[in-house]
Design a protein around this motif. Structure first.
Motif, PDB file in Angstrom:
ATOM      1  N   HIS A   1     -13.228 -37.982  15.570  1.00 17.15           N
ATOM      2  CA  HIS A   1     -14.121 -37.591  16.789  1.00 17.15           C
ATOM      3  C   HIS A   1     -15.374 -36.925  16.421  1.00 17.15           C
ATOM      4  O   HIS A   1     -16.153 -36.523  17.313  1.00 17.15           O
ATOM      5  CB  HIS A   1     -13.228 -37.117  18.072  1.00 17.15           C
ATOM      6  N   ALA A   2     -15.390 -36.327  15.317  1.00 17.19           N
ATOM      7  CA  ALA A   2     -16.407 -35.222  14.969  1.00 17.19           C
ATOM      8  C   ALA A   2     -17.822 -35.671  15.072  1.00 17.19           C
ATOM      9  O   ALA A   2     -18.612 -34.859  15.642  1.00 17.19           O
ATOM     10  CB  ALA A   2     -16.019 -34.860  13.428  1.00 17.19           C
ATOM     11  N   ALA A   3     -18.083 -37.020  14.741  1.00 18.56           N
ATOM     12  CA  ALA A   3     -19.661 -37.316  14.900  1.00 18.56           C
ATOM     13  C   ALA A   3     -19.879 -37.297  16.441  1.00 18.56           C
ATOM     14  O   ALA A   3     -20.945 -37.101  16.895  1.00 18.56           O
ATOM     15  CB  ALA A   3     -19.576 -38.839  14.114  1.00 18.56           C
ATOM     16  N   GLU A   4     -19.022 -37.954  17.143  1.00 17.74           N
ATOM     17  CA  GLU A   4     -19.470 -38.187  18.605  1.00 17.74           C
ATOM     18  C   GLU A   4     -19.251 -36.696  19.243  1.00 17.74           C
ATOM     19  O   GLU A   4     -20.151 -36.458  20.152  1.00 17.74           O
ATOM     20  CB  GLU A   4     -18.197 -38.896  19.383  1.00 17.74           C
ATOM     21  N   LEU A   5     -18.672 -35.714  18.941  1.00 22.21           N
ATOM     22  CA  LEU A   5     -18.495 -34.529  19.576  1.00 22.21           C
ATOM     23  C   LEU A   5     -19.835 -33.844  18.979  1.00 22.21           C
ATOM     24  O   LEU A   5     -20.500 -33.049  20.057  1.00 22.21           O
ATOM     25  CB  LEU A   5     -17.169 -33.529  19.030  1.00 22.21           C
ATOM     26  N   TYR A   6     -20.098 -33.811  18.075  1.00 19.44           N
ATOM     27  CA  TYR A   6     -21.444 -33.432  17.479  1.00 19.44           C
ATOM     28  C   TYR A   6     -22.670 -33.881  18.184  1.00 19.44           C
ATOM     29  O   TYR A   6     -23.614 -33.308  18.709  1.00 19.44           O
ATOM     30  CB  TYR A   6     -21.602 -33.460  15.968  1.00 19.44           C
ATOM     31  N   GLN A   7     -22.865 -35.238  18.236  1.00 21.30           N
ATOM     32  CA  GLN A   7     -23.620 -35.708  18.997  1.00 21.30           C
ATOM     33  C   GLN A   7     -23.937 -35.198  20.576  1.00 21.30           C
ATOM     34  O   GLN A   7     -25.067 -34.919  20.967  1.00 21.30           O
ATOM     35  CB  GLN A   7     -23.735 -37.299  19.111  1.00 21.30           C
ATOM     36  N   LEU A   8     -22.748 -35.253  20.971  1.00 20.59           N
ATOM     37  CA  LEU A   8     -22.748 -34.443  22.433  1.00 20.59           C
ATOM     38  C   LEU A   8     -23.356 -33.249  22.744  1.00 20.59           C
ATOM     39  O   LEU A   8     -24.043 -32.928  23.492  1.00 20.59           O
ATOM     40  CB  LEU A   8     -21.262 -34.605  23.272  1.00 20.59           C
ATOM     41  N   VAL A   9     -22.676 -32.238  21.808  1.00 15.90           N
ATOM     42  CA  VAL A   9     -23.285 -30.965  21.723  1.00 15.90           C
ATOM     43  C   VAL A   9     -24.819 -31.010  21.454  1.00 15.90           C
ATOM     44  O   VAL A   9     -25.450 -30.181  21.966  1.00 15.90           O
ATOM     45  CB  VAL A   9     -22.513 -30.105  20.507  1.00 15.90           C
TER      46      VAL A   9
ATOM     47  N   ILE B   1     -22.465 -32.445  11.699  1.00 20.21           N
ATOM     48  CA  ILE B   1     -21.045 -33.259  11.894  1.00 20.21           C
ATOM     49  C   ILE B   1     -20.068 -32.504  11.125  1.00 20.21           C
ATOM     50  O   ILE B   1     -19.055 -32.207  12.009  1.00 20.21           O
ATOM     51  CB  ILE B   1     -21.319 -34.761  11.537  1.00 20.21           C
ATOM     52  N   GLU B   2     -20.381 -31.790  10.074  1.00 20.40           N
ATOM     53  CA  GLU B   2     -19.291 -31.126   9.522  1.00 20.40           C
ATOM     54  C   GLU B   2     -18.632 -30.028  10.334  1.00 20.40           C
ATOM     55  O   GLU B   2     -17.566 -29.496  10.013  1.00 20.40           O
ATOM     56  CB  GLU B   2     -19.613 -30.728   8.064  1.00 20.40           C
ATOM     57  N   ASP B   3     -19.594 -29.288  10.898  1.00 18.12           N
ATOM     58  CA  ASP B   3     -19.044 -27.831  11.825  1.00 18.12           C
ATOM     59  C   ASP B   3     -18.209 -28.580  12.858  1.00 18.12           C
ATOM     60  O   ASP B   3     -17.083 -27.794  13.187  1.00 18.12           O
ATOM     61  CB  ASP B   3     -20.250 -27.570  12.387  1.00 18.12           C
TER      62      ASP B   3
END
Length: 188
Positions: free
Chosen positions: A19-27, A47-49
């Motif tokens: 889910h990292a990419a989707e979470l990063y995009q939303l943030v 995204i790594e964060d």
């Protein structure tokens, strides 16, 4: 992994590395509005964060010390909610939550918080749930107030965000209060 419906179009699920990419995009899409109240968007620059955040959350889950879940609406990530810690000695926790700009005003945060409260009291057998919110963030404060939490105090200059100190309002809800409120709502 874990998935729980909160209404016909929305669900919660434990955040996983996928889910990292989707979470990063939303943030990233909601960086300014989330960053007005919370510090983490300034620390989420790639995204790594988000992946590191998710891995830390999963570690806390395995240590029985809280975790974060994603909130999905119509199969799109809408926000996140989590147990910030678990104090097993006093049987309490704190819930944190946020939504992306395109998902506010749909009742998602209130429904997600309600699901987490139910889980805390009925599945985890906790005695108390707390929610802390910036004193000037009226929309976030409305959720614990709507759900029967009691304002327990204000911590002055709790955090420093965007060049200013922010007071924190501490809300608490006891298991017996939630049970009495739930009984009252069921009886109509």
């Amino acid at each position: 992994m874990f998935k729980s419906a909160i209404d016909a179009e929305s669900h919660l699920a434990i955040l996983e590395p996928r889910h990292a990419a989707e979470l990063y995009q939303l943030v990233d899409e909601s960086r300014d509005s989330i960053g007005e109240w919370l510090a983490f968007p300034k620390k989420t620059n790639k995204i790594e964060d988000s992946k590191i955040f998710i891995e830390k959350s999963l570690k806390r889950l395995t240590e029985n010390n809280g975790y974060w879940a994603g909130i999905w609406h119509k199969e799109k990530m809408a926000g996140s909610i989590g147990f910030l810690y678990m104090d097993w000695n006093t049987r309490k926790t704190e819930i944190g939550y946020w939504l992306g700009d395109n998902f506010k005003g749909k009742g998602l945060a209130t429904k997600a918080v309600s699901r987490f409260i139910l889980h805390a009291f009925h599945n985890l057998d906790l005695n108390k749930v707390e929610i802390n919110a910036a004193r000037t963030n009226e929309k976030i404060r409305a959720i614990p107030e709507r759900l029967g939490f009691q304002q327990e105090g204000i911590i002055r200059d709790y955090e420093y965000i965007n060049g200013e100190y922010r007071d924190r309002v501490v809300y608490g809800l006891l298991k017996e209060e939630w049970s009495a409120l739930s009984d009252h709502l069921r009886k109509g």
